[in-house]
Motif scaffolding. Structure first.
Motif, mmCIF file in Angstrom:
data_model
loop_
_atom_site.group_PDB
_atom_site.id
_atom_site.type_symbol
_atom_site.label_atom_id
_atom_site.label_comp_id
_atom_site.label_asym_id
_atom_site.label_seq_id
_atom_site.Cartn_x
_atom_site.Cartn_y
_atom_site.Cartn_z
ATOM 1 N N PHE A 196 13.887 -0.562 12.036
ATOM 2 C CA PHE A 196 13.213 0.124 10.888
ATOM 3 C C PHE A 196 12.461 1.338 11.285
ATOM 4 N N ALA A 197 12.503 2.254 10.357
ATOM 5 C CA ALA A 197 11.619 3.509 10.522
ATOM 6 C C ALA A 197 10.434 2.996 10.643
ATOM 7 N N VAL A 198 9.734 1.915 9.851
ATOM 8 C CA VAL A 198 8.543 1.521 9.862
ATOM 9 C C VAL A 198 8.294 0.063 9.341
ATOM 10 N N THR A 199 7.594 -0.721 9.956
ATOM 11 C CA THR A 199 7.272 -2.089 9.583
ATOM 12 C C THR A 199 6.288 -2.083 9.009
ATOM 13 N N ILE A 203 11.017 -11.029 -1.956
ATOM 14 C CA ILE A 203 11.566 -9.892 -2.223
ATOM 15 C C ILE A 203 11.417 -8.974 -0.940
ATOM 16 N N TRP A 204 12.806 -8.607 -0.555
ATOM 17 C CA TRP A 204 12.610 -8.097 1.103
ATOM 18 C C TRP A 204 13.342 -6.656 0.986
ATOM 19 N N CYS A 205 12.844 -5.700 1.613
ATOM 20 C CA CYS A 205 13.540 -4.450 1.956
ATOM 21 C C CYS A 205 13.671 -4.229 3.503
ATOM 22 N N PRO A 206 14.904 -3.826 3.670
ATOM 23 C CA PRO A 206 15.693 -3.154 2.840
ATOM 24 C C PRO A 206 16.784 -3.839 2.239
ATOM 25 N N LEU A 207 16.681 -5.077 1.834
ATOM 26 C CA LEU A 207 17.691 -6.088 1.448
ATOM 27 C C LEU A 207 17.633 -6.090 -0.041
ATOM 28 N N ASN A 208 16.776 -6.659 -0.745
ATOM 29 C CA ASN A 208 17.059 -6.960 -2.197
ATOM 30 C C ASN A 208 15.991 -6.288 -3.313
ATOM 31 N N GLY A 209 15.173 -5.600 -2.430
ATOM 32 C CA GLY A 209 13.817 -5.024 -2.919
ATOM 33 C C GLY A 209 14.114 -4.255 -4.309
ATOM 34 N N SER A 236 10.653 3.198 1.266
ATOM 35 C CA SER A 236 10.542 1.725 1.418
ATOM 36 C C SER A 236 11.315 0.774 1.002
ATOM 37 N N PHE A 237 12.411 1.151 0.071
ATOM 38 C CA PHE A 237 13.310 0.414 -0.153
ATOM 39 C C PHE A 237 14.463 0.387 0.837
ATOM 40 N N ASP A 238 14.927 1.507 1.449
ATOM 41 C CA ASP A 238 15.937 1.623 2.344
ATOM 42 C C ASP A 238 15.919 1.694 3.620
ATOM 43 N N SER A 239 14.668 1.793 4.216
ATOM 44 C CA SER A 239 14.725 1.925 5.634
ATOM 45 C C SER A 239 13.108 1.551 6.324
ATOM 46 N N ARG A 240 12.625 0.715 5.386
ATOM 47 C CA ARG A 240 11.307 0.144 6.109
ATOM 48 C C ARG A 240 11.326 -1.346 5.695
ATOM 49 N N ARG A 241 10.953 -2.305 6.611
ATOM 50 C CA ARG A 241 10.813 -3.703 6.778
ATOM 51 C C ARG A 241 9.558 -3.999 5.605
ATOM 52 N N GLU A 242 9.874 -4.186 4.323
ATOM 53 C CA GLU A 242 8.854 -4.554 3.427
ATOM 54 C C GLU A 242 8.958 -6.154 2.808
#
Length: 360
Positions: free
Chosen positions: A89-92, A157-163, A267-273
């Protein structure tokens, strides 16, 4: 076990310290930024009393600036296992804690002192087994550099999965009211969903950071997003006495989302959220109360060309040219004279009383 809510800065570090001090067997911490001395001491104290502690730290910001180096050194010196966040991930940006595989904390706040004392932030505690297991499974996947595949019907709710899907669907279900706190409004899908909610009559109260706090390369998207919402009648405010760092949605005073997710494509596509949706009455009631308080202690963002120029002047006008703004920055109204000075001025204008005639 029901869910619980921590509100910052109102409650400060104490509820987090209490939770850490209760750890008996294991502690998993995943954090974007971690430098608060009290929380650091509590994690080290847990290791000292025999708790198995593991910590995942984000090693650098999006721009490459290193982070958490001093904290990592102190944790490793205390014998704690520390790992850089998953390089996939670009950023966690996730901020989570799991205590004894029984309690998970899903947070908007970093473990920085300023997030405990200066910013509006939240943490939701959950003891629901399937939610705790999801946070544990993601931690283990990131620790061992494996792919994390939650159940398609995952509650969290997880990114970049279903956020993006979950937040868009949450907005779509709103019928009467929607209160939103977020630092960034840059994702076109989420902006579209908010516009549609406003069009169907949902009363939206939106809180944002002032434009001068946005990075220059995000200014066009950030300002464009909130101006579109302002144009369709959404009320856009900023806090008066606190900095906004929270990421929270409250719909119809019945359900809410709290977590780390900003409304930006990154945040939605490349970060762990990570975020959590809740409908517990006591949690929603507390969020409604603080939302009303924050709205009463906020003021409207001036998103006119002149208002934006005045706001961007706070950082020397940097980036204003990219917004194609017209006009000049609004001048601040002249400061009124102090009451004492006014009284003095009035006294000078009064005619002096005539001397009384002497009695003969």
């Amino acid at each position: 076990m029901s869910r619980s809510l921590m509100i910052m800065p109102d409650e400060g570090a104490q509820p987090l310290l209490d939770a850490l001090s209760a750890a008996k067997a294991s502690l998993r911490v995943k954090m974007f930024l971690f430098d608060d001395p009290a929380l650091l001491a509590a994690v080290i104290a847990a290791q000292s009393r025999g708790v198995k502690v593991r910590v995942i730290l984000n090693p650098a910001r999006r721009g490459g600036e290193p982070e958490n180096e001093a904290t990592r050194g102190k944790l490793e010196k205390a014998g704690i296992e520390v790992l850089d966040a998953n390089p996939e991930f670009a950023v966690t940006h996730e901020k989570s804690v799991v205590i004894d595989d029984a309690l998970a904390l899903v947070q908007s706040l970093n473990w920085e002192t300023k997030n405990l004392t200066e910013t509006r932030d939240y943490a939701v505690g959950t003891g629901h087994r399937h939610e705790v297991e999801e946070v544990v499974a993601c931690f283990e996947a990131d620790w061992h550099r494996r792919q994390f595949k939650p159940d398609p019907h995952a509650h969290l709710i997880w990114c970049p999965l279903n956020g993006r899907d979950r937040i868009a669907e949450f907005i779509d279900r709103a019928q009467h009211t929607l209160f939103v706190q977020n630092e960034r409004y840059q994702d076109q899908v989420i902006i579209e969903r908010l516009v549609r909610a406003a069009a169907r009559g949902v009363k939206i109260h939106l809180m944002a950071r002032p434009p001068h706090t946005l990075k220059k390369d995000k200014l066009v998207e950030g300002v464009g997003g909130i101006r579109i919402l302002d144009d369709v009648g959404v009320k856009v405010h900023k806090l008066k006495h606190l900095k906004l760092h929270a990421k929270m949605l409250l719909a119809d005073d019945e359900r809410a989302i709290v977590g780390s997710i900003n409304f930006s494509p990154g945040s939605f596509d490349s970060r762990r959220e990570l975020a959590i949706e809740v409908d517990d009455h006591h949690v929603v009631r507390a969020l409604r109360k603080i939302a009303q308080h924050d709205w009463e202690n906020s003021h409207k963002l001036d998103l006119s060309d002149e208002g934006l120029l005045a706001d961007l002047a706070k950082r020397g006008g940097e980036g204003a040219e990219r917004l194609v703004l017209k006009g000049k920055a609004k001048e601040k109204p002249a400061v009124k004279p102090k009451a004492k000075a006014e009284a003095k001025a009035k006294a000078k204008t009064k005619t002096k009383p005539k001397a009384k005639a002497k009695k003969k």
